[in-house]
Design a protein around this motif. Structure first.
Motif, PDB file in Angstrom:
ATOM      1  N   GLU A 135       0.827  -1.203   0.000  1.00 17.59           N
ATOM      2  CA  GLU A 135       0.000   0.000   0.000  1.00 17.59           C
ATOM      3  C   GLU A 135       0.864   1.257   0.000  1.00 17.59           C
ATOM      4  N   ALA A 136       1.976   1.214   0.741  1.00 18.88           N
ATOM      5  CA  ALA A 136       2.892   2.354   0.780  1.00 18.88           C
ATOM      6  C   ALA A 136       3.492   2.619  -0.594  1.00 18.88           C
ATOM      7  N   ILE A 137       3.859   1.542  -1.294  1.00 20.93           N
ATOM      8  CA  ILE A 137       4.426   1.676  -2.632  1.00 20.93           C
ATOM      9  C   ILE A 137       3.431   2.344  -3.577  1.00 20.93           C
ATOM     10  N   GLU A 138       2.182   1.935  -3.511  1.00 23.30           N
ATOM     11  CA  GLU A 138       1.151   2.519  -4.372  1.00 23.30           C
ATOM     12  C   GLU A 138       1.015   4.016  -4.127  1.00 23.30           C
ATOM     13  N   VAL A 139       1.091   4.420  -2.848  1.00 23.60           N
ATOM     14  CA  VAL A 139       0.976   5.841  -2.516  1.00 23.60           C
ATOM     15  C   VAL A 139       2.204   6.606  -3.002  1.00 23.60           C
ATOM     16  N   TYR A 140       3.389   6.054  -2.772  1.00 25.05           N
ATOM     17  CA  TYR A 140       4.617   6.710  -3.236  1.00 25.05           C
ATOM     18  C   TYR A 140       4.607   6.897  -4.756  1.00 25.05           C
ATOM     19  N   LYS A 141       4.083   5.883  -5.471  1.00 29.53           N
ATOM     20  CA  LYS A 141       4.071   5.965  -6.933  1.00 29.53           C
ATOM     21  C   LYS A 141       3.061   7.000  -7.436  1.00 29.53           C
ATOM     22  N   GLN A 142       2.069   7.305  -6.622  1.00 30.89           N
ATOM     23  CA  GLN A 142       1.157   8.394  -6.983  1.00 30.89           C
ATOM     24  C   GLN A 142       1.906   9.717  -7.037  1.00 30.89           C
ATOM     25  N   ILE A 143       2.870   9.868  -6.137  1.00 33.09           N
ATOM     26  CA  ILE A 143       3.686  11.087  -6.137  1.00 33.09           C
ATOM     27  C   ILE A 143       4.565  11.116  -7.386  1.00 33.09           C
ATOM     28  N   ASP A 192       5.116  13.664 -11.404  1.00 29.19           N
ATOM     29  CA  ASP A 192       6.439  14.175 -11.798  1.00 29.19           C
ATOM     30  C   ASP A 192       7.176  14.858 -10.651  1.00 29.19           C
ATOM     31  N   ASN A 193       6.931  14.367  -9.443  1.00 30.51           N
ATOM     32  CA  ASN A 193       7.652  14.874  -8.283  1.00 30.51           C
ATOM     33  C   ASN A 193       8.692  13.849  -7.874  1.00 30.51           C
ATOM     34  N   HIS A 194       9.954  14.209  -7.951  1.00 25.98           N
ATOM     35  CA  HIS A 194      11.035  13.272  -7.668  1.00 25.98           C
ATOM     36  C   HIS A 194      11.914  13.823  -6.556  1.00 25.98           C
ATOM     37  N   SER A 195      12.354  12.951  -5.672  1.00 26.91           N
ATOM     38  CA  SER A 195      13.271  13.350  -4.613  1.00 26.91           C
ATOM     39  C   SER A 195      14.025  12.124  -4.142  1.00 26.91           C
ATOM     40  N   ALA A 196      15.192  12.354  -3.557  1.00 19.88           N
ATOM     41  CA  ALA A 196      15.992  11.245  -3.033  1.00 19.88           C
ATOM     42  C   ALA A 196      15.231  10.528  -1.926  1.00 19.88           C
ATOM     43  N   GLU A 197      14.507  11.290  -1.106  1.00 18.47           N
ATOM     44  CA  GLU A 197      13.755  10.697   0.002  1.00 18.47           C
ATOM     45  C   GLU A 197      12.657   9.771  -0.503  1.00 18.47           C
ATOM     46  N   LEU A 198      11.982  10.195  -1.571  1.00 25.34           N
ATOM     47  CA  LEU A 198      10.898   9.380  -2.135  1.00 25.34           C
ATOM     48  C   LEU A 198      11.447   8.078  -2.708  1.00 25.34           C
TER      49      LEU A 198
END
Length: 249
Positions: free
Chosen positions: A38-46, A50-56
């Motif tokens: 579920e966490a992966i699905e939410v992260y991939k929504q970000i 087109d929002n990219h970051s090292a933390e993500l």
């Protein structure tokens, strides 16, 4: 009308950032609860926004690592490392993820001169070296003018030595800038995503098998023909792999 467009653009930008922050916190909460898929699905929504970051990318790598996803965990750790090359947490977790890979590939050692030049070139970006060259050009011009207007031999000598040193640094900065450009141009890394992939000697299925690779192995892409990519390993071996079996960084 122009100002209205600017205001709307700023508004939507701020709204998008706020929404992504909410999604990021939601993903972190799911991760802490052990709900990694579920966490992966939410992260991939970000990522879809087109929002990219090292933390993500780092958090995506962690979630896949918890699920024993060898290839995707390494892939996202590598993506995080591209944005933050010196982060110790990323480097440590990437090392742990690489321990799950099957392929043990040696690295061809570089000559110490090549390694030294590459390390110096990687100290800054291409733009950084280009800007450094411009600074030294300005220094050269100012020192040349100072030399022309100096009245004492000591001042002329200092200005001459300084201008010659600036000229050397200009040339050095330009050489390092173009070397950095070539390094970045030739650096086309990819991760093997197929659980097992037969690398061929030529880009067709009838060709003989050169060697076998497994998920998580990092390769360099040299060329592309139809649905095949020519790859190179860190030990110098080359071969052709189906494009679907790897994912470029």
């Amino acid at each position: 009308m122009k100002y209205v467009i600017y205001i709307l653009a700023i508004f939507f930008s701020i709204s998008g950032i706020a929404q992504n922050n909410v999604l990021f916190e939601k993903g972190n909460k799911l991760y802490n609860q052990g709900k990694y898929l579920e966490a992966i699905e939410v992260y991939k929504q970000i990522l879809d926004s087109d929002n990219h970051s090292a933390e993500l990318y780092f958090n995506l790598g962690n979630a896949y690592y918890k699920l024993n996803g060898v290839a995707p965990s390494i892939y996202y750790y590598e993506k995080a490392l591209q944005l933050d090359p010196n982060d110790k947490d990323i480097l440590n977790n990437l090392a742990f993820a690489k321990n799950m890979t099957i392929d043990a590939i040696d690295t061809v050692p570089e000559a110490w001169t090549t390694k030294l030049i590459n390390n110096i070139a990687n100290y800054m970006t291409f733009d950084g070296w280009a800007k450094t060259a411009i600074v030294f050009v300005i220094c050269f011009v100012l020192l040349f003018i100072f030399y022309d207007f100096a009245y004492t031999s000591v001042k002329k000598r200092v200005a001459f030595i300084g201008s010659m040193a600036s000229l050397v640094f200009i040339i050095g900065s330009l050489v390092l800038a173009f070397h950095k450009f070539n390094l970045e141009k030739s650096d086309r890394p990819a991760i093997v995503f197929a659980q097992e992939s037969k690398v061929k000697a030529e880009p067709n299925l009838r060709s003989e098998e050169a060697f076998m690779l497994h998920e998580g192995t990092k390769v360099q892409v040299l060329d592309t023909i139809n649905n095949w990519k020519k790859i190179k390993l860190s030990d110098g071996k080359t071969g052709w792999i189906p494009s679907a079996d790897i994912k470029t960084l």
